[in-house]
Design an enzyme around this catalytic site. Structure first.
Site, PDB file in Angstrom:
ATOM      1  N   ASP A   1       0.882  -1.159   0.000  1.00 12.69           N
ATOM      2  CA  ASP A   1       0.000   0.000   0.000  1.00 12.69           C
ATOM      3  C   ASP A   1       0.937   1.231   0.000  1.00 12.69           C
ATOM      4  O   ASP A   1       2.129   1.099   0.318  1.00 12.69           O
ATOM      5  CB  ASP A   1      -0.857  -0.071   1.272  1.00 12.69           C
ATOM      6  CG  ASP A   1      -1.461   1.255   1.642  1.00 12.69           C
ATOM      7  OD1 ASP A   1      -2.118   1.849   0.764  1.00 12.69           O
ATOM      8  OD2 ASP A   1      -1.264   1.715   2.788  1.00 12.69           O
TER       9      ASP A   1
ATOM     10  N   ASP B   1       0.026   5.128   1.044  1.00 13.99           N
ATOM     11  CA  ASP B   1      -0.130   6.062   2.178  1.00 13.99           C
ATOM     12  C   ASP B   1      -0.078   5.350   3.521  1.00 13.99           C
ATOM     13  O   ASP B   1      -0.853   4.414   3.760  1.00 13.99           O
ATOM     14  CB  ASP B   1      -1.487   6.777   2.095  1.00 13.99           C
ATOM     15  CG  ASP B   1      -1.499   7.853   1.048  1.00 13.99           C
ATOM     16  OD1 ASP B   1      -0.775   8.834   1.213  1.00 13.99           O
ATOM     17  OD2 ASP B   1      -2.240   7.697   0.063  1.00 13.99           O
TER      18      ASP B   1
HETATM   19  O1  M1P Z   1      -4.211   5.868   0.974  1.00 13.57           O
HETATM   20  C1  M1P Z   1      -4.947   5.805  -0.192  1.00 13.57           C
HETATM   21  C2  M1P Z   1      -5.920   6.954  -0.273  1.00 13.57           C
HETATM   22  O2  M1P Z   1      -5.207   8.158  -0.523  1.00 13.57           O
HETATM   23  C3  M1P Z   1      -5.983   9.297  -0.608  1.00 13.57           C
HETATM   24  O3  M1P Z   1      -6.669   9.478   0.596  1.00 13.57           O
HETATM   25  P1  M1P Z   1      -6.773  10.870   1.408  1.00 13.57           P
HETATM   26  O4  M1P Z   1      -6.658  11.971   0.434  1.00 13.57           O
HETATM   27  O5  M1P Z   1      -8.098  10.759   2.100  1.00 13.57           O
HETATM   28  O6  M1P Z   1      -5.640  10.864   2.404  1.00 13.57           O
HETATM   29  C4  M1P Z   1      -7.003   9.176  -1.701  1.00 13.57           C
HETATM   30  O7  M1P Z   1      -6.349   9.215  -2.949  1.00 13.57           O
HETATM   31  C5  M1P Z   1      -7.790   7.895  -1.569  1.00 13.57           C
HETATM   32  O8  M1P Z   1      -8.543   7.678  -2.741  1.00 13.57           O
HETATM   33  C6  M1P Z   1      -6.890   6.710  -1.386  1.00 13.57           C
HETATM   34  O9  M1P Z   1      -7.633   5.554  -1.112  1.00 13.57           O
END
Ligand code: M1P
Length: 252
Positions: A15, A17
């Site tokens: 993953d 983020d």
């Molecule tokens: O971690 C993945 C997510 O990253 C973004 O989330 P957010 O902007 O809420 O931090 C988005 O691109 C989301 O679609 C994605 O799942």
């Protein structure tokens, strides 16, 4: 171990983020160079909820980005690359149809218009090729405003309540409402979660799939792939934790 000796029947799939980068931020140089070393041992791939452009930004916008990974799956694998070759692309508009999409967007905008938050900015609905991203604070918020919303959301459960309302309004639309990152909700058809990338790997005879993610609990966007019997799931709490766990598996 020389690159020629690497185990190409095993992949470490990450993953983005919270797992390889802080939320929506760029990968740190030490994590980046660790991945280079790891790739000498096994295949390395990404499966992010974000679209390709955002993942590319977070991975450092290198011109040869696609060659730095064996597989790159954006939007949960609905947009799929093997090296620099695109191997998959889904289309939400065709699949769900404009009638349902418009009802969903109208409902979401109406709901968000009634929320009072520490602040609101712009881009509350982002339409991607394979999912809709709903963002109560607005995607154009600054990093500071993003962090502020994140804290506010932890306390006031803005997104959890929004997801409950969406599920109640669209019980039979075949849509999933998932809290992915820090400030938004992803909406996509049932089955279009991160497991969507697995058949691409199976087709290439990859036997062992290690998946690393931070949102592996129920309701998080890493949950389904983490639980899937085709993967060995690893929960991490930060990019540093990801590196530490991998060092124990491959470098101790
Ligand atoms: O971690 C993945 C997510 O990253 C973004 O989330 P957010 O902007 O809420 O931090 C988005 O691109 C989301 O679609 C994605 O799942």
């Amino acid at each position: 171990m020389a690159a020629s000796q690497r185990d190409t029947s095993t992949i470490c799939l990450f993953d983005v983020d919270g797992t390889l980068t802080p939320n929506r931020q760029r990968i740190k140089p030490d994590v980046e160079s660790f991945l280079v070393e790891l790739r000498k041992k096994v295949l390395v791939g990404l499966v992010g909820g974000s679209d390709f452009v955002k993942i590319a930004e977070q991975m450092g916008n290198h011109e040869d980005l696609l060659d730095r990974f064996d597989y790159l799956f954006a939007e949960n694998g609905l947009v799929a690359y093997k090296g620099s070759t695109q191997i998959g692309q889904q289309n939400l508009k065709k699949y769900v149809g404009d009638e349902v999409l418009q009802k969903l967007i109208n409902f979401a905008l109406g709901y968000m218009s009634r929320l009072v938050l520490p602040c609101k900015r712009g881009t509350f609905v982002e339409f991607r090729s394979s999912m809709i991203n709903l963002c109560p604070v607005g995607r154009s918020c600054s990093q500071e405003e993003r962090d502020e919303f994140g804290k506010y959301d932890e306390e006031h459960k803005v997104r959890e309540k929004f997801v409950e309302a969406l599920r109640a309004e669209f019980p039979n639309a075949g849509l999933v409402f998932a809290i992915g990152g820090q400030i938004s909700i992803d909406v996509f058809p049932v089955g279009w979660d991160k497991r969507f990338c697995l058949p691409f790997l199976q087709k290439d005879d990859i036997k062992t799939i290690h998946f690393f993610g931070d949102k592996t609990a129920k309701g998080g966007n890493d949950h389904e792939i983490f639980e899937d019997p085709r993967t060995i799931g690893h929960t991490v709490v930060s990019p540093d934790d990801t590196v530490q766990q991998l060092k124990q598996i491959y470098f101790s």
